[in-house]
Design a protein around this motif. Structure first.
Motif, PDB file in Angstrom:
ATOM      1  N   ILE B 100      33.180  36.070  46.353  1.00 27.73           N
ATOM      2  CA  ILE B 100      33.395  36.287  44.920  1.00 27.73           C
ATOM      3  C   ILE B 100      32.498  35.333  44.138  1.00 27.73           C
ATOM      4  CG2 ILE B 100      35.098  36.222  43.042  1.00 27.73           C
ATOM      5  CD1 ILE B 100      37.260  36.725  45.149  1.00 27.73           C
ATOM      6  N   ASP B 101      31.905  35.859  43.060  1.00 27.82           N
ATOM      7  CA  ASP B 101      31.052  35.022  42.206  1.00 27.82           C
ATOM      8  C   ASP B 101      31.840  34.615  40.958  1.00 27.82           C
ATOM      9  OD1 ASP B 101      29.115  33.919  40.546  1.00 27.82           O
ATOM     10  OD2 ASP B 101      27.568  35.309  41.215  1.00 27.82           O
ATOM     11  N   PRO B 102      32.332  33.372  40.887  1.00 28.27           N
ATOM     12  CA  PRO B 102      33.172  32.972  39.738  1.00 28.27           C
ATOM     13  C   PRO B 102      32.391  32.966  38.421  1.00 28.27           C
ATOM     14  CG  PRO B 102      33.279  31.346  41.519  1.00 28.27           C
ATOM     15  CD  PRO B 102      32.176  32.283  41.868  1.00 28.27           C
ATOM     16  N   GLN B 103      31.074  32.673  38.489  1.00 28.84           N
ATOM     17  CA  GLN B 103      30.264  32.641  37.265  1.00 28.84           C
ATOM     18  C   GLN B 103      30.214  34.027  36.617  1.00 28.84           C
ATOM     19  OE1 GLN B 103      28.964  30.007  35.633  1.00 28.84           O
ATOM     20  NE2 GLN B 103      28.404  31.519  34.084  1.00 28.84           N
ATOM     21  N   VAL B 104      30.035  35.051  37.459  1.00 31.61           N
ATOM     22  CA  VAL B 104      29.985  36.429  36.945  1.00 31.61           C
ATOM     23  C   VAL B 104      31.349  36.808  36.352  1.00 31.61           C
ATOM     24  CG1 VAL B 104      29.742  38.864  37.612  1.00 31.61           C
ATOM     25  CG2 VAL B 104      28.132  37.169  38.469  1.00 31.61           C
ATOM     26  N   MET B 105      32.406  36.352  37.014  1.00 34.08           N
ATOM     27  CA  MET B 105      33.755  36.648  36.490  1.00 34.08           C
ATOM     28  C   MET B 105      33.947  36.011  35.124  1.00 34.08           C
ATOM     29  SD  MET B 105      36.307  36.595  39.777  1.00 34.08           S
ATOM     30  CE  MET B 105      37.751  36.820  38.799  1.00 34.08           C
ATOM     31  N   ARG B 106      33.428  34.778  34.976  1.00 36.19           N
ATOM     32  CA  ARG B 106      33.546  34.096  33.667  1.00 36.19           C
ATOM     33  C   ARG B 106      32.716  34.821  32.622  1.00 36.19           C
ATOM     34  NH1 ARG B 106      33.896  29.238  36.535  1.00 36.19           N
ATOM     35  NH2 ARG B 106      31.638  29.025  36.638  1.00 36.19           N
ATOM     36  N   ASP B 107      31.500  35.228  33.012  1.00 39.23           N
ATOM     37  CA  ASP B 107      30.613  35.927  32.056  1.00 39.23           C
ATOM     38  C   ASP B 107      31.244  37.223  31.556  1.00 39.23           C
ATOM     39  OD1 ASP B 107      27.492  35.125  33.807  1.00 39.23           O
ATOM     40  OD2 ASP B 107      28.723  33.990  32.376  1.00 39.23           O
ATOM     41  N   LEU B 108      31.931  37.901  32.476  1.00 44.33           N
ATOM     42  CA  LEU B 108      32.546  39.191  32.124  1.00 44.33           C
ATOM     43  C   LEU B 108      33.946  39.028  31.517  1.00 44.33           C
ATOM     44  CD1 LEU B 108      31.648  41.220  35.348  1.00 44.33           C
ATOM     45  CD2 LEU B 108      30.680  41.545  33.079  1.00 44.33           C
ATOM     46  N   ARG B 109      34.431  37.778  31.496  1.00 42.19           N
ATOM     47  CA  ARG B 109      35.821  37.502  31.067  1.00 42.19           C
ATOM     48  C   ARG B 109      36.788  38.339  31.914  1.00 42.19           C
ATOM     49  NH1 ARG B 109      33.279  38.529  26.516  1.00 42.19           N
ATOM     50  NH2 ARG B 109      34.594  40.275  25.950  1.00 42.19           N
ATOM     51  N   PHE B 110      36.468  38.342  33.197  1.00 38.15           N
ATOM     52  CA  PHE B 110      37.241  39.113  34.176  1.00 38.15           C
ATOM     53  C   PHE B 110      38.163  38.127  34.869  1.00 38.15           C
ATOM     54  CE2 PHE B 110      36.693  43.446  35.092  1.00 38.15           C
ATOM     55  CZ  PHE B 110      37.024  43.727  36.408  1.00 38.15           C
ATOM     56  N   SER B 111      39.475  38.297  34.699  1.00 41.92           N
ATOM     57  CA  SER B 111      40.386  37.357  35.345  1.00 41.92           C
ATOM     58  C   SER B 111      40.644  37.818  36.782  1.00 41.92           C
ATOM     59  CB  SER B 111      41.703  37.292  34.576  1.00 41.92           C
ATOM     60  OG  SER B 111      42.381  38.528  34.708  1.00 41.92           O
ATOM     61  N   VAL B 112      41.299  36.961  37.524  1.00 42.07           N
ATOM     62  CA  VAL B 112      41.653  37.307  38.912  1.00 42.07           C
ATOM     63  C   VAL B 112      42.580  38.525  38.909  1.00 42.07           C
ATOM     64  CG1 VAL B 112      42.955  36.488  40.911  1.00 42.07           C
ATOM     65  CG2 VAL B 112      41.343  34.968  39.780  1.00 42.07           C
ATOM     66  N   ASP B 113      43.484  38.541  37.935  1.00 42.74           N
ATOM     67  CA  ASP B 113      44.413  39.685  37.835  1.00 42.74           C
ATOM     68  C   ASP B 113      43.644  40.985  37.574  1.00 42.74           C
ATOM     69  OD1 ASP B 113      46.823  37.640  36.044  1.00 42.74           O
ATOM     70  OD2 ASP B 113      46.589  38.014  38.194  1.00 42.74           O
ATOM     71  N   ASP B 114      42.630  40.906  36.716  1.00 37.32           N
ATOM     72  CA  ASP B 114      41.814  42.104  36.417  1.00 37.32           C
ATOM     73  C   ASP B 114      41.112  42.577  37.687  1.00 37.32           C
ATOM     74  OD1 ASP B 114      40.702  40.724  33.236  1.00 37.32           O
ATOM     75  OD2 ASP B 114      42.424  42.017  33.697  1.00 37.32           O
ATOM     76  N   LEU B 115      40.582  41.625  38.439  1.00 42.39           N
ATOM     77  CA  LEU B 115      39.861  41.968  39.670  1.00 42.39           C
ATOM     78  C   LEU B 115      40.799  42.640  40.661  1.00 42.39           C
ATOM     79  CD1 LEU B 115      37.321  41.816  41.470  1.00 42.39           C
ATOM     80  CD2 LEU B 115      38.052  39.524  42.141  1.00 42.39           C
ATOM     81  N   MET B 116      41.975  42.025  40.879  1.00 43.84           N
ATOM     82  CA  MET B 116      42.924  42.595  41.851  1.00 43.84           C
ATOM     83  C   MET B 116      43.411  43.967  41.393  1.00 43.84           C
ATOM     84  SD  MET B 116      42.848  40.528  44.270  1.00 43.84           S
ATOM     85  CE  MET B 116      44.027  41.413  45.268  1.00 43.84           C
ATOM     86  N   MET B 117      43.617  44.131  40.070  1.00 43.87           N
ATOM     87  CA  MET B 117      44.082  45.424  39.547  1.00 43.87           C
ATOM     88  C   MET B 117      43.015  46.504  39.782  1.00 43.87           C
ATOM     89  SD  MET B 117      45.541  46.254  35.760  1.00 43.87           S
ATOM     90  CE  MET B 117      44.017  46.044  34.892  1.00 43.87           C
ATOM     91  N   SER B 118      41.757  46.124  39.551  1.00 43.96           N
ATOM     92  CA  SER B 118      40.670  47.092  39.754  1.00 43.96           C
ATOM     93  C   SER B 118      40.557  47.472  41.229  1.00 43.96           C
ATOM     94  CB  SER B 118      39.344  46.492  39.291  1.00 43.96           C
ATOM     95  OG  SER B 118      39.407  46.139  37.940  1.00 43.96           O
ATOM     96  N   LEU B 119      40.720  46.498  42.108  1.00 44.14           N
ATOM     97  CA  LEU B 119      40.615  46.790  43.554  1.00 44.14           C
ATOM     98  C   LEU B 119      41.790  47.655  44.011  1.00 44.14           C
ATOM     99  CD1 LEU B 119      39.396  43.330  44.916  1.00 44.14           C
ATOM    100  CD2 LEU B 119      38.069  45.426  44.684  1.00 44.14           C
ATOM    101  N   ARG B 120      42.963  47.351  43.494  1.00 51.26           N
ATOM    102  CA  ARG B 120      44.127  48.173  43.853  1.00 51.26           C
ATOM    103  C   ARG B 120      43.931  49.613  43.388  1.00 51.26           C
ATOM    104  NH1 ARG B 120      47.145  43.453  42.508  1.00 51.26           N
ATOM    105  NH2 ARG B 120      47.486  44.243  40.397  1.00 51.26           N
ATOM    106  N   GLY B 121      43.245  49.768  42.231  1.00 55.87           N
ATOM    107  CA  GLY B 121      42.923  51.110  41.754  1.00 55.87           C
ATOM    108  C   GLY B 121      42.029  51.869  42.720  1.00 55.87           C
ATOM    109  N   LYS B 122      41.321  51.127  43.575  1.00 48.34           N
ATOM    110  CA  LYS B 122      40.465  51.739  44.616  1.00 48.34           C
ATOM    111  C   LYS B 122      41.178  51.718  45.974  1.00 48.34           C
ATOM    112  CE  LYS B 122      36.852  52.170  41.962  1.00 48.34           C
ATOM    113  NZ  LYS B 122      36.221  53.412  41.633  1.00 48.34           N
ATOM    114  N   ASP B 123      42.472  51.539  45.948  1.00 51.24           N
ATOM    115  CA  ASP B 123      43.300  51.502  47.183  1.00 51.24           C
ATOM    116  C   ASP B 123      42.920  50.356  48.106  1.00 51.24           C
ATOM    117  OD1 ASP B 123      43.282  55.117  47.293  1.00 51.24           O
ATOM    118  OD2 ASP B 123      44.703  53.730  46.351  1.00 51.24           O
ATOM    119  N   ILE B 124      42.468  49.271  47.536  1.00 48.94           N
ATOM    120  CA  ILE B 124      42.157  48.085  48.350  1.00 48.94           C
ATOM    121  C   ILE B 124      43.142  46.986  47.957  1.00 48.94           C
ATOM    122  CG2 ILE B 124      40.441  46.275  48.796  1.00 48.94           C
ATOM    123  CD1 ILE B 124      38.330  48.486  48.232  1.00 48.94           C
TER     124      ILE B 124
END
Lengths: 125, 221
Positions: B100-124
């Motif tokens: 995981i690239d934390p800098q990219v997450m900060r740039d996108l204002r993507f939280s860990v919860d957002d990331l996990m929610m998006s992955l769960r949306g892909k059945d991961i």
């Protein structure tokens, strides 16, 4: 590519319509403002019959203008001006001292209408 | 009442025409500019419906103007990568090679919860399954799992006849090497619609004529 051509054609039509609306409204509003000056001149000179006739002409011309302009401009603005125009002939014929107030207000509203259709920076912003 | 009914019908037909003019791109995942246009068109269309003092022409002019601007800008974007990047941004790699690239997450204002929610949306449900994850310009996330491959996915190295320099750098390639691959495929740079490459030396070349794409596997420089 067809969509791009259609879009370009639609934009061209809108641009031409916008320019037409601007020029046409501008020209007509200038004529109305000049008519109002003429009414005031006649009234100040004591020629109430001349002022009344010109006021009636103005009312008729405005009514004709409004019928077409209502396709391009907000109807409430046009109706407000029509209300003022319809008062002028009565005020002129009765020699009322309120006529200059009404003519000033009418001229101001027509000028605002004209400026609203002219692409000045202040109109756009 | 009758006037409102007829105006509603006219506006309905005009708005449908405007949306159709924008084309199929608008019906799928929305780019930022397309999202803006959709919201604006829907708001603007209600104004002449609610207020009969507003002429239909004045009501639909901004709708058609916005739609036409969007069509023309998207056509110009086909020709210009810089404009494309300016209007839509570029996809960001949020997970590369399982990291995981934390800098990219900060740039996108993507939280860990957002990331996990998006992955769960892909059945991961397990981060360790993810080899590669990209946040697209639409905000959606595209995922490549370890099950499909252990190497990074191919990247676009030539787009519409032009070299994509960042992708070349990522893959450790240069224009000379790309030139050699194209020579082997008997293709010219200016005629290439899209060319992808990966770290395994696999290349995919599709030209602008619509001919069958050329696939070169395990090319050694």
């Amino acid at each position: 590519m067809t969509r791009v051509k259609i879009s370009t054609a639609i934009l061209a039509v809108l641009l031409v319509s916008g320019i037409f609306s601007w020029v046409w409204v501008n020209r007509n509003c200038m004529n109305f403002v000049n008519s109002i000056y003429a009414i005031e001149e006649n009234f100040v000179a004591g020629d109430t019959d001349g002022a009344t006739k010109k006021a009636e002409n103005l009312e008729r011309d405005w009514s004709d203008f409004r019928k077409t302009a209502s396709m391009f401009l907000r109807n409430d603005k046009l109706l407000e001006i029509e209300r003022l125009c319809s008062s002028l002939s009565y005020l002129a014929s009765s020699g009322s001292e309120d006529l200059p107030v009404y003519t000033e207000e009418l001229r101001h509203m027509i000028t605002l209408l004209r400026d609203g259709e002219t692409p000045y920076l202040r109109s756009i912003l | 009442m009758c006037v409102v009914l007829i105006r509603s019908l006219l506006l309905y037909l005009l708005v449908i025409f405007a949306v159709r003019l924008m084309g199929k791109r608008q019906l799928g995942e929305l780019q930022p500019s397309e999202l803006v246009i959709t919201i604006l068109v829907s708001n603007i269309a209600t104004l002449p419906l609610e207020d009969v003092d507003i002429p239909i022409v004045v009501g639909v002019t901004p709708i058609f103007a916005l739609v036409c601007y969007e069509v023309i800008v998207s056509w110009v974007s086909l020709k210009s990568q810089k404009l494309r990047k300016l209007m839509s941004g570029s996809p960001k790699i949020i997970i590369k090679d399982g990291k995981i690239d934390p800098q990219v997450m900060r740039d996108l204002r993507f939280s860990v919860d957002d990331l996990m929610m998006s992955l769960r949306g892909k059945d991961i449900f397990d981060l360790s399954e993810v080899q590669y994850a990209i946040v697209e310009t639409t905000g959606s996330i595209s995922v490549m799992t370890n099950e499909t491959t252990n190497c990074d996915p191919p990247q676009v190295v030539v787009s519409d006849g032009k070299i994509v320099v960042p992708a070349l750098k990522n893959l450790g390639l240069n224009e000379g090497k790309i030139g050699r691959v194209l020579k082997k495929a008997s293709a010219k740079m200016s005629e290439v619609l899209i060319m992808t490459a990966d770290t395994e030396g696999n290349f995919y070349i599709a030209d602008k004529s619509g001919a069958k794409p050329i696939i070169i596997n395990n090319y050694k420089f």
